[in-house]
Design a protein around this motif. Sequence first.
Motif, short mmCIF file in Angstrom:
data_model
loop_
_atom_site.label_atom_id
_atom_site.label_comp_id
_atom_site.label_asym_id
_atom_site.label_seq_id
_atom_site.Cartn_x
_atom_site.Cartn_y
_atom_site.Cartn_z
N ARG A 1 -8.43 24.98 -5.56
CA ARG A 1 -9.79 25.20 -6.06
C ARG A 1 -10.81 24.35 -5.30
O ARG A 1 -12.00 24.44 -5.56
N LEU A 2 -10.33 23.50 -4.40
CA LEU A 2 -11.23 22.60 -3.67
C LEU A 2 -11.80 23.28 -2.42
O LEU A 2 -11.06 23.82 -1.60
N VAL A 3 -13.10 23.23 -2.29
CA VAL A 3 -13.78 23.80 -1.12
C VAL A 3 -13.88 22.72 -0.04
O VAL A 3 -14.34 21.62 -0.30
N PHE A 4 -13.45 23.05 1.18
CA PHE A 4 -13.56 22.09 2.28
C PHE A 4 -14.57 22.53 3.33
O PHE A 4 -14.96 21.73 4.18
N ALA A 5 -15.03 23.76 3.28
CA ALA A 5 -16.08 24.24 4.18
C ALA A 5 -16.76 25.44 3.52
O ALA A 5 -16.11 26.25 2.89
N ALA A 6 -18.09 25.51 3.68
CA ALA A 6 -18.85 26.62 3.09
C ALA A 6 -20.09 26.88 3.93
O ALA A 6 -20.70 25.95 4.46
N PHE A 7 -20.45 28.16 4.02
CA PHE A 7 -21.61 28.56 4.82
C PHE A 7 -22.80 28.87 3.93
O PHE A 7 -22.64 29.37 2.82
N SER A 8 -23.99 28.60 4.47
CA SER A 8 -25.21 29.04 3.80
C SER A 8 -25.24 30.57 3.84
O SER A 8 -24.53 31.20 4.63
N ARG A 9 -26.09 31.16 3.02
CA ARG A 9 -26.16 32.64 2.99
C ARG A 9 -26.50 33.22 4.36
O ARG A 9 -26.00 34.27 4.74
N ASP A 10 -27.37 32.54 5.10
CA ASP A 10 -27.76 33.05 6.42
C ASP A 10 -26.82 32.59 7.54
O ASP A 10 -27.03 32.89 8.70
N GLU A 11 -25.80 31.82 7.17
CA GLU A 11 -24.75 31.35 8.09
C GLU A 11 -25.28 30.49 9.23
O GLU A 11 -24.71 30.46 10.32
N THR A 12 -26.36 29.76 8.99
CA THR A 12 -26.90 28.84 9.99
C THR A 12 -26.53 27.39 9.71
O THR A 12 -26.66 26.53 10.59
N VAL A 13 -26.08 27.13 8.49
CA VAL A 13 -25.69 25.78 8.07
C VAL A 13 -24.32 25.87 7.42
O VAL A 13 -24.03 26.82 6.68
N MET A 14 -23.48 24.87 7.71
CA MET A 14 -22.17 24.80 7.08
C MET A 14 -22.06 23.47 6.35
O MET A 14 -22.37 22.42 6.92
N GLY A 15 -21.62 23.52 5.11
CA GLY A 15 -21.27 22.31 4.39
C GLY A 15 -19.79 22.06 4.62
O GLY A 15 -19.00 23.00 4.74
N VAL A 16 -19.42 20.79 4.71
CA VAL A 16 -18.03 20.46 4.98
C VAL A 16 -17.67 19.16 4.27
O VAL A 16 -18.52 18.29 4.09
N GLY A 17 -16.41 19.08 3.85
CA GLY A 17 -15.94 17.85 3.22
C GLY A 17 -16.10 16.67 4.16
O GLY A 17 -15.76 16.77 5.35
N PHE A 18 -16.65 15.58 3.62
CA PHE A 18 -16.97 14.41 4.46
C PHE A 18 -17.06 13.19 3.55
O PHE A 18 -17.61 13.29 2.45
N PRO A 19 -16.55 12.05 3.97
CA PRO A 19 -16.58 10.86 3.11
C PRO A 19 -18.01 10.45 2.73
O PRO A 19 -18.89 10.34 3.59
N LYS A 20 -18.22 10.24 1.44
CA LYS A 20 -19.55 9.86 0.94
C LYS A 20 -20.09 8.61 1.63
O LYS A 20 -21.26 8.55 1.96
N ASP A 21 -19.22 7.63 1.82
CA ASP A 21 -19.68 6.36 2.36
C ASP A 21 -20.04 6.41 3.84
O ASP A 21 -20.60 5.46 4.38
N LEU B 1 -25.47 24.70 12.56
CA LEU B 1 -24.50 25.31 13.46
C LEU B 1 -25.05 25.60 14.85
O LEU B 1 -24.28 25.78 15.79
N ASP B 2 -26.36 25.60 15.01
CA ASP B 2 -26.92 25.79 16.35
C ASP B 2 -27.01 24.48 17.13
O ASP B 2 -27.40 24.48 18.30
N ALA B 3 -26.63 23.38 16.51
CA ALA B 3 -26.77 22.07 17.15
C ALA B 3 -25.42 21.39 17.39
O ALA B 3 -25.37 20.22 17.77
N ILE B 4 -24.34 22.11 17.20
CA ILE B 4 -23.01 21.50 17.29
C ILE B 4 -22.10 22.39 18.11
O ILE B 4 -22.30 23.60 18.18
N ASP B 5 -21.11 21.79 18.76
CA ASP B 5 -20.19 22.59 19.56
C ASP B 5 -18.87 22.83 18.83
O ASP B 5 -18.61 22.25 17.77
N LEU B 6 -18.05 23.67 19.40
CA LEU B 6 -16.81 24.09 18.76
C LEU B 6 -15.85 22.93 18.53
O LEU B 6 -15.19 22.87 17.48
N ASP B 7 -15.73 22.02 19.47
CA ASP B 7 -14.83 20.87 19.29
C ASP B 7 -15.25 20.01 18.10
O ASP B 7 -14.42 19.56 17.32
#
Length: 122
Positions: A32-52, A82-88
Amino acid sequence: MITVDDVRRITASLPRSYEVVVGDRIKFRVGRLVFAAFSRDETVMGVGFPKDERAAMVAAEPDKFMLPRKSDMRYNWIHVRLDAIDLDEVRELVIDGWRMCVPKKVAASLHTVADDGIDSCD
């Protein structure tokens, strides 16, 4: 620009991961845990990342990273343009987010397989 298909190719080799559509948004989960999610327009992705580590990442690269909305600050989450980051970079973020959701033994198995050159998450 990174696309949903790029992320699908990465997640395809991640044990226990699967894709769902919730409220017109594509999300990748483990259980049930989401580790990646896209905005509706698919220009931004949310991703699991340490809060600190979020604030430092956003401060270091504000053109790439954003904090989640105020109501989501309680979660281990960061947003990436997503337009500011590369595949790696995306591959690293997605796999690290996935590792936050799976048991340590499962996460370690991916590392072992990748070190043997059998799996590359491409």
